[in-house]
Design a protein around this motif. Structure first.
Motif, mmCIF file in Angstrom:
data_model
loop_
_atom_site.group_PDB
_atom_site.id
_atom_site.type_symbol
_atom_site.label_atom_id
_atom_site.label_comp_id
_atom_site.label_asym_id
_atom_site.label_seq_id
_atom_site.Cartn_x
_atom_site.Cartn_y
_atom_site.Cartn_z
ATOM 1 N N SER A 170 -41.432 44.380 2.203
ATOM 2 C CA SER A 170 -41.526 42.949 1.910
ATOM 3 C C SER A 170 -41.022 42.639 0.503
ATOM 4 O O SER A 170 -40.340 41.633 0.287
ATOM 5 C CB SER A 170 -42.984 42.493 2.055
ATOM 6 O OG SER A 170 -43.117 41.123 1.748
ATOM 7 N N ALA A 171 -41.343 43.514 -0.447
ATOM 8 C CA ALA A 171 -40.850 43.320 -1.818
ATOM 9 C C ALA A 171 -39.328 43.420 -1.866
ATOM 10 O O ALA A 171 -38.662 42.635 -2.552
ATOM 11 C CB ALA A 171 -41.478 44.358 -2.747
ATOM 12 N N PHE A 172 -38.753 44.382 -1.114
ATOM 13 C CA PHE A 172 -37.300 44.505 -1.053
ATOM 14 C C PHE A 172 -36.659 43.260 -0.451
ATOM 15 O O PHE A 172 -35.591 42.815 -0.882
ATOM 16 C CB PHE A 172 -36.904 45.740 -0.241
ATOM 17 C CG PHE A 172 -36.910 47.013 -1.032
ATOM 18 C CD1 PHE A 172 -36.233 47.105 -2.240
ATOM 19 C CD2 PHE A 172 -37.600 48.129 -0.578
ATOM 20 C CE1 PHE A 172 -36.245 48.277 -2.978
ATOM 21 C CE2 PHE A 172 -37.614 49.295 -1.308
ATOM 22 C CZ PHE A 172 -36.933 49.375 -2.518
ATOM 23 N N SER A 173 -37.305 42.691 0.565
ATOM 24 C CA SER A 173 -36.750 41.497 1.201
ATOM 25 C C SER A 173 -36.725 40.318 0.231
ATOM 26 O O SER A 173 -35.803 39.499 0.262
ATOM 27 C CB SER A 173 -37.567 41.131 2.445
ATOM 28 O OG SER A 173 -38.861 40.672 2.096
ATOM 29 N N VAL A 174 -37.741 40.232 -0.639
ATOM 30 C CA VAL A 174 -37.762 39.176 -1.652
ATOM 31 C C VAL A 174 -36.620 39.378 -2.648
ATOM 32 O O VAL A 174 -35.926 38.425 -3.025
ATOM 33 C CB VAL A 174 -39.118 39.140 -2.380
ATOM 34 C CG1 VAL A 174 -39.079 38.172 -3.560
ATOM 35 C CG2 VAL A 174 -40.231 38.748 -1.419
ATOM 36 N N CYS A 175 -36.416 40.625 -3.070
ATOM 37 C CA CYS A 175 -35.336 40.920 -4.023
ATOM 38 C C CYS A 175 -33.962 40.613 -3.418
ATOM 39 O O CYS A 175 -33.042 40.208 -4.133
ATOM 40 C CB CYS A 175 -35.406 42.381 -4.458
ATOM 41 S SG CYS A 175 -36.891 42.818 -5.395
ATOM 42 N N ARG A 176 -33.828 40.809 -2.122
ATOM 43 C CA ARG A 176 -32.563 40.558 -1.435
ATOM 44 C C ARG A 176 -32.455 39.130 -0.908
ATOM 45 O O ARG A 176 -31.494 38.771 -0.252
ATOM 46 C CB ARG A 176 -32.402 41.547 -0.279
ATOM 47 C CG ARG A 176 -32.331 43.005 -0.714
ATOM 48 C CD ARG A 176 -32.473 43.940 0.462
ATOM 49 N NE ARG A 176 -31.434 43.720 1.466
ATOM 50 C CZ ARG A 176 -31.445 44.253 2.686
ATOM 51 N NH1 ARG A 176 -32.486 45.004 3.052
ATOM 52 N NH2 ARG A 176 -30.483 44.025 3.522
ATOM 53 N N LYS A 177 -33.477 38.308 -1.218
ATOM 54 C CA LYS A 177 -33.531 36.902 -0.790
ATOM 55 C C LYS A 177 -33.443 36.770 0.724
ATOM 56 O O LYS A 177 -32.752 35.903 1.257
ATOM 57 C CB LYS A 177 -32.416 36.098 -1.471
ATOM 58 C CG LYS A 177 -32.552 36.029 -2.989
ATOM 59 C CD LYS A 177 -31.498 35.138 -3.610
ATOM 60 C CE LYS A 177 -31.681 35.038 -5.115
ATOM 61 N NZ LYS A 177 -30.672 34.178 -5.763
ATOM 62 N N LYS A 178 -34.188 37.660 1.402
ATOM 63 C CA LYS A 178 -34.276 37.610 2.857
ATOM 64 C C LYS A 178 -35.559 36.879 3.249
ATOM 65 O O LYS A 178 -36.579 36.964 2.572
ATOM 66 C CB LYS A 178 -34.301 39.029 3.443
ATOM 67 C CG LYS A 178 -33.027 39.824 3.190
ATOM 68 C CD LYS A 178 -32.011 39.565 4.275
ATOM 69 C CE LYS A 178 -30.816 40.494 4.161
ATOM 70 N NZ LYS A 178 -29.845 40.284 5.254
ATOM 71 N N ASP A 179 -35.498 36.151 4.365
ATOM 72 C CA ASP A 179 -36.682 35.439 4.839
ATOM 73 C C ASP A 179 -37.725 36.382 5.426
ATOM 74 O O ASP A 179 -38.926 36.101 5.381
ATOM 75 C CB ASP A 179 -36.290 34.399 5.900
ATOM 76 C CG ASP A 179 -35.461 33.263 5.320
ATOM 77 O OD1 ASP A 179 -35.628 32.971 4.119
ATOM 78 O OD2 ASP A 179 -34.649 32.683 6.060
ATOM 79 N N ASP A 234 -42.855 41.372 11.652
ATOM 80 C CA ASP A 234 -43.591 40.134 11.866
ATOM 81 C C ASP A 234 -44.328 39.713 10.596
ATOM 82 O O ASP A 234 -44.886 40.552 9.884
ATOM 83 C CB ASP A 234 -44.585 40.334 13.013
ATOM 84 C CG ASP A 234 -45.315 39.046 13.359
ATOM 85 O OD1 ASP A 234 -44.691 37.971 13.285
ATOM 86 O OD2 ASP A 234 -46.498 39.119 13.682
ATOM 87 N N GLY A 235 -44.329 38.409 10.321
ATOM 88 C CA GLY A 235 -44.983 37.903 9.120
ATOM 89 C C GLY A 235 -46.471 38.192 9.078
ATOM 90 O O GLY A 235 -47.043 38.393 7.999
ATOM 91 N N SER A 236 -47.127 38.237 10.247
ATOM 92 C CA SER A 236 -48.559 38.534 10.276
ATOM 93 C C SER A 236 -48.844 39.952 9.800
ATOM 94 O O SER A 236 -49.886 40.218 9.197
ATOM 95 C CB SER A 236 -49.106 38.332 11.693
ATOM 96 O OG SER A 236 -48.488 39.226 12.601
ATOM 97 N N ALA A 237 -47.906 40.880 10.063
ATOM 98 C CA ALA A 237 -48.086 42.262 9.606
ATOM 99 C C ALA A 237 -48.045 42.329 8.083
ATOM 100 O O ALA A 237 -48.794 43.095 7.466
ATOM 101 C CB ALA A 237 -47.011 43.163 10.199
ATOM 102 N N VAL A 238 -47.170 41.528 7.479
ATOM 103 C CA VAL A 238 -47.079 41.486 6.017
ATOM 104 C C VAL A 238 -48.366 40.923 5.421
ATOM 105 O O VAL A 238 -48.902 41.449 4.437
ATOM 106 C CB VAL A 238 -45.867 40.648 5.566
ATOM 107 C CG1 VAL A 238 -45.802 40.574 4.039
ATOM 108 C CG2 VAL A 238 -44.570 41.241 6.117
ATOM 109 N N LYS A 239 -48.897 39.858 6.020
ATOM 110 C CA LYS A 239 -50.140 39.264 5.526
ATOM 111 C C LYS A 239 -51.316 40.215 5.695
ATOM 112 O O LYS A 239 -52.160 40.342 4.796
ATOM 113 C CB LYS A 239 -50.413 37.943 6.251
ATOM 114 C CG LYS A 239 -49.447 36.828 5.893
ATOM 115 C CD LYS A 239 -49.916 35.480 6.403
ATOM 116 C CE LYS A 239 -49.883 35.413 7.912
ATOM 117 N NZ LYS A 239 -50.255 34.057 8.402
ATOM 118 N N ASN A 240 -51.377 40.892 6.828
ATOM 119 C CA ASN A 240 -52.457 41.863 7.045
ATOM 120 C C ASN A 240 -52.373 43.012 6.046
ATOM 121 O O ASN A 240 -53.394 43.476 5.518
ATOM 122 C CB ASN A 240 -52.392 42.411 8.468
ATOM 123 C CG ASN A 240 -52.799 41.386 9.509
ATOM 124 O OD1 ASN A 240 -53.459 40.399 9.202
ATOM 125 N ND2 ASN A 240 -52.379 41.611 10.740
ATOM 126 N N ALA A 241 -51.157 43.497 5.790
ATOM 127 C CA ALA A 241 -50.971 44.590 4.836
ATOM 128 C C ALA A 241 -51.411 44.171 3.436
ATOM 129 O O ALA A 241 -52.077 44.940 2.727
ATOM 130 C CB ALA A 241 -49.504 45.025 4.821
#
Length: 213
Positions: free
Chosen positions: A92-101, A111-118
């Motif tokens: 998720s941190a890499f996706s932010v650095c790469r400006k990915k949704d 899935d976004g829920s997996a990121v929130k749960n993590a």
């Protein structure tokens, strides 16, 4: 499976290399390699000890604390916040650095829920381990780093210790007992049990953007 295997390999090899160059210098080469590999595996809830832990460097102890907090993989009997939790947060941190949704791995979108749960599980484990360490350090007058090692071992249900646990007072030992119980129950199980879902509805509050970082 790919995420678990890659994350596990990194968590074994990278700490083992560090331990090899920073600790066990008095051992023969073959035993030094085995000791380094074993020491990178045992903090992730194996619980066995073949090294003099208090004699290890402060950096090595810090790495072991992180390994104890991460623990094993989902579906296993290991404790900790699990390897996939760490992997999802890093991706998720890499996706932010790469400006990915969305976080991506191996040609798949996470899935976004997996990121929130993590994130929720990681925050819970770090709070339990850090607050417990501070309370024990204050109550016993011991160095914070030593107390954090004990609380990381407790919340990760590992069983390793620097030798201070038998000398702790009743309050500190109760804290370690509670941390072991909460760590064994599991992050999401504890969160779902503590938060009621009775008032859940389809309505959403107005959106507010908060600057972070």
């Amino acid at each position: 499976s790919k995420v678990i295997l890659v994350t596990t390999a990194i968590l074994i090899i990278a700490p083992a290399v560090f331990f090899f160059f920073c600790d066990f210098t008095g051992l023969p080469l073959d035993k030094r390699i085995l000791a380094s590999l074993f020491q990178s595996v045992t903090p992730r809830t194996a619980g066995f000890n073949t090294a003099d832990l208090p004699a290890m460097t402060g950096s090595s102890k810090a790495i072991m604390i992180l390994l104890m907090l991460v623990g094993g993989s989902p579906g296993s009997t290991a404790g900790g916040m699990k390897t996939t939790t760490l992997a999802v947060l890093i991706l998720s941190a890499f996706s932010v650095c790469r400006k990915k949704d969305d976080a991506e791995v191996c040609g798949r979108r996470i899935d976004g829920s997996a990121v929130k749960n993590a994130a929720a599980v990681a925050v819970m484990y770090f709070l339990l381990f850090f607050v417990g360490g501070i309370v024990i350090s204050t109550a016993e007058g011991l160095p914070l780093s030593t107390c954090l090692y004990e609380t990381a071992s407790a919340v990760g249900t590992v069983g390793l210790t620097l030798g201070i646990t038998p000398q702790l007072g009743v309050l500190s030992q109760l804290i370690l007992i509670v941390l072991m119980y909460l760590g064994r129950v599991g992050g999401l199980t504890l969160i779902y049990a503590a938060v009621s879902n009775k008032n859940h509805s389809g309505a959403k509050l107005p959106l507010e953007k908060i600057t972070v970082g």
